[in-house]
Design a protein around this motif. Structure first.
Motif, PDB file in Angstrom:
ATOM      1  N   LYS A  56       0.863  -1.096  -0.174  1.00 32.45           N
ATOM      2  CA  LYS A  56      -0.101   0.171  -0.069  1.00 32.45           C
ATOM      3  C   LYS A  56       0.585   1.249  -0.051  1.00 32.45           C
ATOM      4  O   LYS A  56       0.639   2.140  -0.731  1.00 32.45           O
ATOM      5  CB  LYS A  56      -0.570   0.075   1.121  1.00 32.45           C
ATOM      6  N   THR A  57       1.972   1.279   0.885  1.00 30.14           N
ATOM      7  CA  THR A  57       2.944   2.293   0.906  1.00 30.14           C
ATOM      8  C   THR A  57       4.338   1.662   1.056  1.00 30.14           C
ATOM      9  O   THR A  57       4.472   0.661   1.721  1.00 30.14           O
ATOM     10  CB  THR A  57       2.666   3.225   2.394  1.00 30.14           C
ATOM     11  N   TYR A  58       5.096   2.041   0.032  1.00 28.08           N
ATOM     12  CA  TYR A  58       6.629   1.492  -0.065  1.00 28.08           C
ATOM     13  C   TYR A  58       7.408   2.685   0.339  1.00 28.08           C
ATOM     14  O   TYR A  58       7.536   3.752  -0.182  1.00 28.08           O
ATOM     15  CB  TYR A  58       6.925   1.036  -1.304  1.00 28.08           C
ATOM     16  N   ILE A  59       8.430   2.331   1.389  1.00 26.79           N
ATOM     17  CA  ILE A  59       9.427   3.137   2.009  1.00 26.79           C
ATOM     18  C   ILE A  59      10.930   2.531   1.563  1.00 26.79           C
ATOM     19  O   ILE A  59      11.124   1.681   2.275  1.00 26.79           O
ATOM     20  CB  ILE A  59       9.285   3.290   3.407  1.00 26.79           C
ATOM     21  N   PRO A  60      11.430   3.101   0.689  1.00 26.35           N
ATOM     22  CA  PRO A  60      12.783   2.540   0.246  1.00 26.35           C
ATOM     23  C   PRO A  60      13.626   3.307   1.280  1.00 26.35           C
ATOM     24  O   PRO A  60      13.895   4.395   1.674  1.00 26.35           O
ATOM     25  CB  PRO A  60      12.989   3.005  -0.971  1.00 26.35           C
ATOM     26  N   VAL A  61      14.624   2.214   1.803  1.00 24.00           N
ATOM     27  CA  VAL A  61      15.847   2.679   2.644  1.00 24.00           C
ATOM     28  C   VAL A  61      17.095   2.080   2.267  1.00 24.00           C
ATOM     29  O   VAL A  61      17.048   0.911   1.745  1.00 24.00           O
ATOM     30  CB  VAL A  61      15.670   2.384   4.020  1.00 24.00           C
ATOM     31  N   ASP A  62      18.316   3.089   2.441  1.00 18.47           N
ATOM     32  CA  ASP A  62      19.366   2.473   1.554  1.00 18.47           C
ATOM     33  C   ASP A  62      20.606   3.191   2.154  1.00 18.47           C
ATOM     34  O   ASP A  62      20.315   4.303   2.779  1.00 18.47           O
ATOM     35  CB  ASP A  62      19.538   2.154   0.299  1.00 18.47           C
ATOM     36  N   VAL A  63      21.809   2.815   1.911  1.00 21.32           N
ATOM     37  CA  VAL A  63      22.945   3.475   2.261  1.00 21.32           C
ATOM     38  C   VAL A  63      23.310   4.801   1.557  1.00 21.32           C
ATOM     39  O   VAL A  63      24.089   5.768   1.827  1.00 21.32           O
ATOM     40  CB  VAL A  63      24.343   2.761   2.569  1.00 21.32           C
ATOM     41  N   VAL A  64      22.801   4.802   0.336  1.00 17.93           N
ATOM     42  CA  VAL A  64      22.717   5.718  -0.666  1.00 17.93           C
ATOM     43  C   VAL A  64      21.254   6.123  -1.003  1.00 17.93           C
ATOM     44  O   VAL A  64      20.553   5.297  -1.266  1.00 17.93           O
ATOM     45  CB  VAL A  64      23.714   5.411  -1.835  1.00 17.93           C
ATOM     46  N   ALA A  65      21.101   7.222  -1.598  1.00 14.61           N
ATOM     47  CA  ALA A  65      19.827   7.566  -2.268  1.00 14.61           C
ATOM     48  C   ALA A  65      19.725   7.132  -3.473  1.00 14.61           C
ATOM     49  O   ALA A  65      20.548   7.195  -4.511  1.00 14.61           O
ATOM     50  CB  ALA A  65      19.791   9.178  -2.387  1.00 14.61           C
ATOM     51  N   ARG A  66      18.683   5.981  -3.734  1.00 12.64           N
ATOM     52  CA  ARG A  66      18.185   5.438  -5.050  1.00 12.64           C
ATOM     53  C   ARG A  66      17.185   6.161  -5.807  1.00 12.64           C
ATOM     54  O   ARG A  66      17.434   6.371  -7.121  1.00 12.64           O
ATOM     55  CB  ARG A  66      17.619   4.409  -4.857  1.00 12.64           C
ATOM     56  N   ASP A  67      16.488   7.117  -5.236  1.00 18.84           N
ATOM     57  CA  ASP A  67      15.811   8.148  -5.966  1.00 18.84           C
ATOM     58  C   ASP A  67      15.415   9.300  -4.719  1.00 18.84           C
ATOM     59  O   ASP A  67      15.816   9.220  -3.582  1.00 18.84           O
ATOM     60  CB  ASP A  67      14.540   7.574  -6.561  1.00 18.84           C
ATOM     61  N   GLU A  68      14.474  10.009  -5.278  1.00 22.42           N
ATOM     62  CA  GLU A  68      14.220  11.120  -4.117  1.00 22.42           C
ATOM     63  C   GLU A  68      13.218  10.726  -3.054  1.00 22.42           C
ATOM     64  O   GLU A  68      13.347  11.368  -2.086  1.00 22.42           O
ATOM     65  CB  GLU A  68      13.178  12.177  -4.949  1.00 22.42           C
ATOM     66  N   ARG A  69      12.820   9.686  -3.155  1.00 25.45           N
ATOM     67  CA  ARG A  69      11.862   9.046  -2.007  1.00 25.45           C
ATOM     68  C   ARG A  69      12.828   8.139  -1.151  1.00 25.45           C
ATOM     69  O   ARG A  69      12.416   8.035   0.141  1.00 25.45           O
ATOM     70  CB  ARG A  69      10.946   7.933  -2.277  1.00 25.45           C
ATOM     71  N   THR A  70      14.133   7.940  -1.359  1.00 25.21           N
ATOM     72  CA  THR A  70      14.905   6.884  -0.512  1.00 25.21           C
ATOM     73  C   THR A  70      15.335   7.672   0.844  1.00 25.21           C
ATOM     74  O   THR A  70      15.766   8.885   0.864  1.00 25.21           O
ATOM     75  CB  THR A  70      15.894   6.588  -1.272  1.00 25.21           C
ATOM     76  N   ARG A  71      15.121   7.161   1.826  1.00 28.10           N
ATOM     77  CA  ARG A  71      15.913   7.453   3.252  1.00 28.10           C
ATOM     78  C   ARG A  71      17.052   6.886   3.379  1.00 28.10           C
ATOM     79  O   ARG A  71      16.946   5.412   3.353  1.00 28.10           O
ATOM     80  CB  ARG A  71      14.626   7.013   4.332  1.00 28.10           C
ATOM     81  N   VAL A  72      17.888   7.602   3.798  1.00 27.71           N
ATOM     82  CA  VAL A  72      19.479   7.172   3.856  1.00 27.71           C
ATOM     83  C   VAL A  72      19.840   6.991   5.233  1.00 27.71           C
ATOM     84  O   VAL A  72      19.633   7.814   5.971  1.00 27.71           O
ATOM     85  CB  VAL A  72      20.211   8.383   3.258  1.00 27.71           C
ATOM     86  N   VAL A  73      20.315   5.529   5.571  1.00 26.80           N
ATOM     87  CA  VAL A  73      20.818   5.341   6.738  1.00 26.80           C
ATOM     88  C   VAL A  73      21.676   4.179   6.559  1.00 26.80           C
ATOM     89  O   VAL A  73      21.557   3.489   5.890  1.00 26.80           O
ATOM     90  CB  VAL A  73      19.755   4.844   7.815  1.00 26.80           C
ATOM     91  N   ASP A  74      22.832   4.383   7.545  1.00 29.02           N
ATOM     92  CA  ASP A  74      23.652   3.214   7.521  1.00 29.02           C
ATOM     93  C   ASP A  74      23.540   2.596   8.947  1.00 29.02           C
ATOM     94  O   ASP A  74      23.951   3.092  10.196  1.00 29.02           O
ATOM     95  CB  ASP A  74      25.276   3.461   7.485  1.00 29.02           C
TER      96      ASP A  74
END
Length: 580
Positions: A56-74
């Protein structure tokens, strides 16, 4: 963002290290996750799980930004923020936990918030030869150690499934439950409620289920002709039957389940016979058209026959009883000679085809073969004749457009003269004032044209996943030329557009100079065929290219409609015999 010296930021900053195999893994993991959740995908990479999970809602998270939605955290340097976890119902770690210094701490925080986890892990015994440090992995758990770790973190293992024999897929449910996060319990409650409603409806005779028609064919692979067959079969029967479709899930095109009409059917694997033992009533089984070999989906044929479920094979070809190569003896290959010497067991063919309650062939040649082996058959037509053309406004009619459909062949049998002849065809049509356009019928056609450099000769209109659009383009063109593709001819035949078939300018494995099923359709519908490019270009220059016979095509459509009525009648009669 806090950074860890362990995390390889340079590696993950480019897409070249994102494997296309991860999309298949995401599809597999999604089978254990219900759609409609709010999902946080940690280590999102190419974000394949967004599509697979149907979140329903997708929240992408990664160590680098994959797009403008990506939340960045290591996670090797910082914790997941509490406010992020407040939003989600499921956290996914696909190919990620191996890279974490403290996976226990990361998982424990998620467990305390009552959030479920879908994850994968390559344990020591599943990858005994892996150089884990060279891969960037920083922990080493056996399967039993991994399970103990997640249990200490506050989860219990709800599911564990082996994927590709080298990693486990886990669904972890938290021991601490929060009412707003327990979607797995809500799902069970909803299932129980649905069962109660069904029981009550059944008790009052109000259950709205329709009987099931199970269909098998060369489906889900993106071959436009076969997809058109399924479109038409679905639309011919969906008002009266729920449609189950059997596909080869291992060879199918990724994402086919979102195409129409698969998204309106129940999709099963072609070896899954449980449909016959399920609670739903199977009213009929159909092998649904195309150039399928005798014996295709034989497992379903036997299962249906055992249960007195009507069997149909509809819109197919029967093999020639005698294979006659058309090449000079010195050009005969060992494979061609073997095919010529091969003798078919006509007694077995007759017995097997006799197991069908209705056998509908699409050509007069196949009708003659049926007669020769003593099998009753009905001459119908190809299902794609019933396909309705799209009406997309972005497609502009062009009476000078010459659509060219090039079938892919194995590269090892394609001589350079083939490339030269196709170049000659395109250049010749262009000299006559045509606007040549390549219209590939499947992903393999696209790849083949690129490998041979033919895509550089003319624009490519790529819509192979949308049969209706393909038919619209043909119907609104001035000429259609098929080089080895049967359904290019069939799509164009009902429309008033000149069309022809060109024999592929190469040695076919059959030893013939053309493709038999195309020869048969062209003979039945009075469609011009050409043995070489020069003859085709001369006919085009003389204005001798013509549409298919309207009378013959209309008759084939009428016979196809009659066959549909026959199959419906057989299913209804058998249904009533069983007292259903």
């Amino acid at each position: 963002m806090s950074k860890s010296p362990v995390t390889d930021y340079a590696r993950w900053s480019t897409d070249e290290h994102l494997s296309p195999k991860w999309a298949e893994r995401a599809d597999f993991v999604a089978r254990f996750v219900p759609p409609g959740l709010t999902v946080m995908d940690i280590g999102c990479g190419g974000m394949q799980f967004e599509h697979s999970s149907k979140a329903k809602t997708y929240i992408p998270v990664d160590v680098v930004a994959r797009d403008e939605r990506t939340r960045v955290v290591d996670l090797n340097a910082a914790e997941l923020p509490d406010e992020w976890l407040d939003e989600v119902e499921l956290v996914s770690f696909l190919g990620v936990l191996e890279y974490l210094l403290e996976p226990h701490e990361v998982l424990a925080k998620i467990a305390r918030r009552g959030i479920a986890v879908a994850c994968t892990y390559k344990s020591l015994e599943l990858a005994p030869n892996a150089n884990r440090r060279a891969s960037g992995w920083v922990n080493d758990f056996s399967s039993s150690e991994f399970r103990a770790m997640v249990e200490r973190a506050g989860f219990h293992v709800a599911r564990r499934v082996l994927y590709k024999n080298n990693q486990h897929v886990y669904l972890l449910l938290p021991l601490v439950e929060h009412d707003d996060k327990t979607w797995w319990k809500e799902t069970e409650e909803k299932k129980a409620a649905r069962r109660a409603v069904k029981r009550e409806a059944r008790r009052h005779g109000q259950l709205d289920h329709k009987p099931v028609l199970l269909v098998a064919g060369f489906y889900g692979r993106g071959n436009c002709g076969d997809e058109a067959l399924f479109h038409c079969i679905y639309e011919a029967f969906c008002d009266d039957y729920d449609i189950y479709v059997a596909v080869d899930e291992h060879g199918a095109f990724r994402g086919f389940w979102d195409w129409y009409p698969y998204n309106k059917c129940k999709v099963i694997h072609q070896t899954d016979l449980h449909a016959f033992s399920a609670k739903r009533t199977i009213a009929g089984f159909m092998i649904g058209g195309g150039g399928l070999a005798i014996g295709y989906a034989g497992n379903f044929v036997v299962s249906a026959r055992m249960r007195r479920v009507p069997n149909f094979v509809a819109g197919v070809d029967l093999p020639e009883l005698v294979q006659q190569p058309q090449v000079d003896p010195e050009d005969m290959t060992r494979g061609m000679a073997a095919r010529a010497a091969r003798k078919l067991d006509t007694a077995f063919m007759s017995a097997y085809l006799g197991a069908f309650d209705h056998l509908m062939v699409r050509t007069e040649r196949s009708l003659r073969v049926a007669s020769e082996i003593g099998v009753e058959a009905f001459l119908g037509g190809d299902w794609a004749l019933r396909l309705i053309a799209d009406n997309a406004p972005e497609e502009v009619p062009d009476p000078k457009r010459a659509v060219i459909v090039l079938r892919e062949f194995a590269l090892e049998i394609i001589p350079f003269t083939y490339v030269q002849q196709i170049e000659h065809l395109i250049a010749g049509l262009r000299e006559q004032g045509w606007n040549p356009v390549l219209l590939p019928f499947c992903p393999e056609d696209v790849r083949s044209a690129k490998e041979l450099g033919l895509d550089k000769l003319a624009p490519t209109s790529e819509h192979w996943w949308n049969p209706r659009r393909m038919k619209q383009i043909m119907a609104e063109s001035g000429l259609v030329v098929s080089v080895g593709r049967l359904h290019a001819v069939i799509f164009a035949a009902p429309h008033d557009v000149p069309l022809c078939s060109l024999a592929p300018p190469l040695k076919l494995p059959s030893g013939k100079k053309s493709i038999s099923k195309i020869d048969s359709i062209c003979a039945d519908w009075e469609i011009d065929q050409f043995a070489d490019v020069d003859a085709l270009l001369q006919a085009a220059a003389d204005g001798r290219l013509r549409p298919a016979s309207r009378e013959k095509v209309t008759a084939a459509i009428e016979r196809l409609d009659e066959s549909i009525r026959t199959m419906k009648r057989i299913m209804q009669e058998r249904y009533e015999e069983k007292g259903l």
